[in-house]
Design an enzyme around this catalytic site. Structure first.
Site, PDB file in Angstrom:
ATOM      1  N   TYR A 149      33.463  40.592  41.204  1.00 35.11           N
ATOM      2  CA  TYR A 149      33.159  42.027  41.279  1.00 35.11           C
ATOM      3  C   TYR A 149      32.461  42.384  42.584  1.00 35.11           C
ATOM      4  O   TYR A 149      32.533  43.520  43.036  1.00 35.11           O
ATOM      5  CB  TYR A 149      32.251  42.443  40.111  1.00 35.11           C
ATOM      6  CG  TYR A 149      32.976  42.811  38.847  1.00 35.11           C
ATOM      7  CD1 TYR A 149      33.784  41.890  38.206  1.00 35.11           C
ATOM      8  CD2 TYR A 149      32.842  44.078  38.294  1.00 35.11           C
ATOM      9  CE1 TYR A 149      34.432  42.207  37.041  1.00 35.11           C
ATOM     10  CE2 TYR A 149      33.492  44.408  37.114  1.00 35.11           C
ATOM     11  CZ  TYR A 149      34.283  43.472  36.494  1.00 35.11           C
ATOM     12  OH  TYR A 149      34.929  43.793  35.337  1.00 35.11           O
ATOM     13  N   ASP A 230      40.561  30.433  28.872  1.00 37.23           N
ATOM     14  CA  ASP A 230      41.793  30.691  28.121  1.00 37.23           C
ATOM     15  C   ASP A 230      41.644  30.179  26.689  1.00 37.23           C
ATOM     16  O   ASP A 230      42.021  30.848  25.723  1.00 37.23           O
ATOM     17  CB  ASP A 230      43.031  30.078  28.823  1.00 37.23           C
ATOM     18  CG  ASP A 230      42.827  28.627  29.267  1.00 37.23           C
ATOM     19  OD1 ASP A 230      41.681  28.128  29.224  1.00 37.23           O
ATOM     20  OD2 ASP A 230      43.827  27.989  29.661  1.00 37.23           O
ATOM     21  N   ASP A 254      33.657  40.340  31.067  1.00 40.53           N
ATOM     22  CA  ASP A 254      34.254  41.667  30.898  1.00 40.53           C
ATOM     23  C   ASP A 254      35.412  41.590  29.914  1.00 40.53           C
ATOM     24  O   ASP A 254      35.515  42.366  28.962  1.00 40.53           O
ATOM     25  CB  ASP A 254      34.740  42.169  32.265  1.00 40.53           C
ATOM     26  CG  ASP A 254      35.422  43.522  32.161  1.00 40.53           C
ATOM     27  OD1 ASP A 254      34.869  44.406  31.480  1.00 40.53           O
ATOM     28  OD2 ASP A 254      36.522  43.680  32.729  1.00 40.53           O
TER      29      ASP A 254
END
Ligand code: IPM
Ligand code: MG
Length: 378
Positions: A149, A230, A254
């Site tokens: 980010y 994952d 997020d």
């Protein structure tokens, strides 16, 4: 005592839901003898419209003087075509970085009252659940002021083939401080902490694992585990009951927190706290400065229609009392008021049962839900 609370309603449903959080705080203040001075500030799309920039300097400066910031949501289709640095979302990132709130706590629990709003079957909920009950209660601790980010980004033109890049960048200190917040939380919960990364591929994730392995030794009473992101995404919908505290990077947090929100019935229920350090420049009375916001977005499609669920914003106010003002008892009163209105069958549309209405539920709008919480508190 007097407390200054910065309030950014923002865009879409933000101002609506935050107005209920403010009312709830006023009622609690009256009841318990605290005075909250609310300082309304502009950020996001509405700030762009008024001042030309998503995060006016005044907003950041005034927020810094407060104990905490209560934030609704920012963004909407109106501003989607603006260049990246001018988008409403820049305001969020600017507030997070500018206010030093590096740890984002996103609790996701399935309340028994909302079981019918959870898409998972009972046997999935009970799988790997240490208590064998069809529920879960987890906390995602998301690193909030680093990673991709905030890393270097840009575009390159190679002939007619344009490329773009974003960089995942983490320092050991950034990883360590967010892990410590995770361990502190785990110590007060079920004493399990799972570090989520992609260490099989990413160098930055390997640094996360190394750092975590070193810090874990300082917390022998907490069981530390590691998962690739994952796999974690899969485990969350296979058996969410196995998780207590998850600590992860900005981007992974997020994504995983949105996934977890569906399991909790609705994103309209999930509150968050973004906190800094209790000894940084913005801390007041030895407590960390914090931004408190519902994790749902601005949902412009349902704004001003009396549909939005105000409970995530109200629960964010409870988190604010707990973490930045040290008012555990008051925080619990708000949380109890919320469960009481749910016990009475009140549901905004987003948390209604998935099956036909056989559960004695009453679908209500934002106002009736907000008023009901106030009534419980009075
Ligand atoms: C969130 C949101 C924000 C984020 C967006 C709006 C910038 O999705 O708080 O989870 O990605 O952090
Ligand atoms: Mg998000």
């Amino acid at each position: 005592m007097q407390f200054s609370i910065a309030v950014v309603g923002g865009d879409g449903i933000g101002p609506e839901v935050i107005s209920w959080a403010v009312r709830v705080l006023e009622v609690i203040g009256k009841k318990k003898g605290h005075t909250f001075n609310f300082i309304p500030l502009k950020a996001g799309g509405c700030a762009i419209d008024e001042t030309g920039e998503p995060l006016p300097a005044e907003t950041l400066e005034k927020a810094k003087a407060c104990e905490a910031l209560l934030l609704g949501a920012v963004g909407g289709p109106k501003w989607e075509t603006l260049p990246g640095y001018l988008r409403p979302e820049r305001a969020l990132l600017g507030l997070r970085a500018g206010l030093g709130v590096f740890a984002n706590l996103r609790p996701a629990a399935l309340l028994p009252q909302l079981k019918n709003a959870c898409p998972l079957k009972d046997e999935v909920l009970t799988a790997s659940n240490p208590h064998g009950s069809a529920t879960f209660d987890l906390l995602i601790v998301r690193e909030l002021t680093g990673g991709i980010y905030f890393g270097e980004r840009g575009r390159k033109q190679n002939g007619d083939n344009e490329s773009a890049f974003d960089t995942e960048y983490y320092s050991r200190n950034e990883i360590e401080r967010v892990l410590r917040i995770g361990y502190t939380a785990a110590a007060q919960r079920r004493k399990k902490l799972c570090v989520v990364d992609k260490a099989n591929v990413l160098e930055s994730s390997r640094l996360w694992r190394e750092t975590a392995a070193a810090i874990a030794k300082e917390y022998p009473n907490i069981e530390t585990s590691y998962l690739y992101v994952d796999n974690c995404a899969m485990q969350l919908i296979r058996s969410p009951g196995q998780f207590d505290v998850i600590v992860t990077s900005n981007l992974f947090g997020d994504i995983l927190s949105d996934e977890a929100s569906v399991l909790a019935g609705s994103i309209g229920m999930l509150a968050s706290a973004s906190i800094g350090s209790p000894d940084d420049a913005l801390a007041k009375n030895g407590r960390p400065f914090g931004i408190y916001e519902p994790i749902h977005g601005s949902a412009p499609d349902i704004a001003n229609q009396d549909i939005a669920n105000p409970l995530a914003a109200i629960l964010s106010a409870a988190m604010m009392l707990r973490y930045s003002l040290g008012m555990e008892q008051e925080a619990c009163l708000i949380e109890k008021a919320v469960t009481s209105v749910l016990d009475k069958g009140l549901r905004t549309k987003d948390i209604a049962s998935r099956e036909s209405n056989i559960h004695n539920e009453k679908i209500v709008g934002t106002k009736v839900m907000g008023e009901a919480v106030l009534t419980e508190l009075k």
